[in-house]
Design a protein around this motif. Structure first.
Motif, PDB file in Angstrom:
ATOM      1  N   ALA A 133      -0.782 -10.752   9.395  1.00 13.25           N
ATOM      2  CA  ALA A 133      -1.735 -10.129   8.171  1.00 13.25           C
ATOM      3  C   ALA A 133      -3.198 -10.773   8.607  1.00 13.25           C
ATOM      4  N   LYS A 170       4.027  -6.787   2.808  1.00 13.84           N
ATOM      5  CA  LYS A 170       2.889  -6.251   1.659  1.00 13.84           C
ATOM      6  C   LYS A 170       1.768  -6.779   2.175  1.00 13.84           C
ATOM      7  N   ARG A 171       1.599  -8.056   2.596  1.00 13.00           N
ATOM      8  CA  ARG A 171       0.345  -8.527   2.908  1.00 13.00           C
ATOM      9  C   ARG A 171      -0.365  -7.947   4.137  1.00 13.00           C
ATOM     10  N   ILE A 173       0.204  -4.810   5.000  1.00 15.06           N
ATOM     11  CA  ILE A 173      -0.543  -3.343   4.348  1.00 15.06           C
ATOM     12  C   ILE A 173      -1.717  -3.802   3.762  1.00 15.06           C
ATOM     13  N   ASP A 174      -1.739  -4.567   2.471  1.00 21.13           N
ATOM     14  CA  ASP A 174      -2.766  -4.914   1.865  1.00 21.13           C
ATOM     15  C   ASP A 174      -4.054  -5.209   2.576  1.00 21.13           C
ATOM     16  N   ALA A 175      -3.804  -5.880   3.857  1.00 18.67           N
ATOM     17  CA  ALA A 175      -5.065  -6.387   4.918  1.00 18.67           C
ATOM     18  C   ALA A 175      -5.471  -5.094   5.398  1.00 18.67           C
ATOM     19  N   ILE A 203       4.602  -0.867  -1.248  1.00 16.56           N
ATOM     20  CA  ILE A 203       4.003  -0.533  -0.255  1.00 16.56           C
ATOM     21  C   ILE A 203       4.251   0.877   0.000  1.00 16.56           C
TER      22      ILE A 203
END
Length: 300
Positions: A133, A170-171, A173-175, A203
């Motif tokens: 991430a 998820k981290r 993807i969020d990044a 996600i």
């Protein structure tokens, strides 16, 4: 009886026809270490190029010799083919400044796609403090790369548990990651359950199944042991007794992969990533069967 038979043949014909090219593919290669392997790699790239994949990725070893080979394969793909080249990039063996420079260099050389990974820790390393991430965030801060990250339907071997692994994805993807590509698997159910859990966790990118066309089952058992991948009993049965029969293994391997992709595509999967192991035959045959074929220039 005739009615049932008609119904059956209709559904059979339907299942053979339904995959008429409505899918996207991408391919993974690794940098060659000998002149023979280099020849094999380039004949595979040339063979698969007309299938117009979304991108082709090139893996990346932690030592600098392999890194240089990765760069030279990427350069050649960029300069000599029409393919979109996506180098793998890992952060375990590089400082932040070095990674920034490398990312800038890639962007300046026209590379727009990257597969971002933490990378394997060398033996005896302390617990990692930086993760994939962080690499995704760093790349996005340099330029708007199209970034793929890894996902593990059967849980990363180092993860505390499945939930922790999902939170880590998820981290990434969020990044800013654009898609996740899974570790190879043979238990289709485990992929589908994983995809559902990704959706439930918010996600919202494509979870692209990584497909490994198998010809060498003995080697696969070793791979699978290292990567926490389960090999269902039906797969053992498929390859049973073929230790000295490579040509039948090719057909069995292609058949297994085609069946998997058919089931997945019925479940709404549209993108597939093939771990080619630098060989084209099986991947080409699978793509052909699935309706992914060279574009034929229409007569004007």
């Amino acid at each position: 009886m005739a009615f049932h038979h008609a119904q059956f043949s209709q559904s059979l014909n339907q299942s053979l026809a339904e995959l008429n090219g409505g899918i996207n593919v991408s391919f993974e290669f690794f940098p060659p270490s000998t002149p023979e392997m280099e020849k094999l790699l380039w004949s595979s790239i040339r063979r698969l190029e007309p299938l117009n994949p979304k991108f082709v990725s090139v893996t990346y070893g932690a030592n600098s010799g392999v890194r240089d080979r990765t760069h030279s394969v990427i350069d050649r793909i960029q300069n000599e083919t029409n393919l979109v080249a996506a180098p793998h990039l890992t952060l375990v063996d590089a400082e932040e400044a070095e990674l920034r420079d490398l990312a800038k260099q890639y962007w300046e050389n026209g590379v727009r796609s990257i597969v971002a990974l933490r990378g394997d820790l060398p033996d005896g390393s302390p617990k990692p403090t930086r993760f994939a991430a962080d690499l995704v965030g760093l790349l996005k801060s340099v330029a708007d790369f199209d970034i793929s990250v890894a996902a593990y339907p059967e849980v990363h071997p180092e993860a505390a548990n499945a939930q922790a692994d999902l939170i880590n994805l998820k981290r990434k993807i969020d990044a800013g990651a654009n898609r996740a590509i899974t570790q190879f698997f043979f238990d289709v159910e485990s992929y589908l359950r994983f995809r559902d859990r990704c959706v439930a966790a918010g996600i919202d990118v494509e979870i692209v199944p990584g497909i490994l066309p198998v010809t060498n089952f003995t080697q696969l058992k070793r791979f699978a042991g290292l990567t926490n991948v389960s090999l269902p009993s039906w797969l053992h049965k498929q390859f049973d007794g073929l230790e000295d029969d490579p040509s039948t293994r090719q057909l069995v391997g292609a058949n297994v992969a085609i069946d998997m992709v058919k089931v997945l595509s019925r479940e709404g999967v549209k993108d597939f990533h093939f771990y080619t192991l630098n060989r084209a035959e099986l991947t080409y045959a699978i793509c052909h069967t699935l309706g992914v074929r060279p574009q034929v220039a229409s007569a004007s």
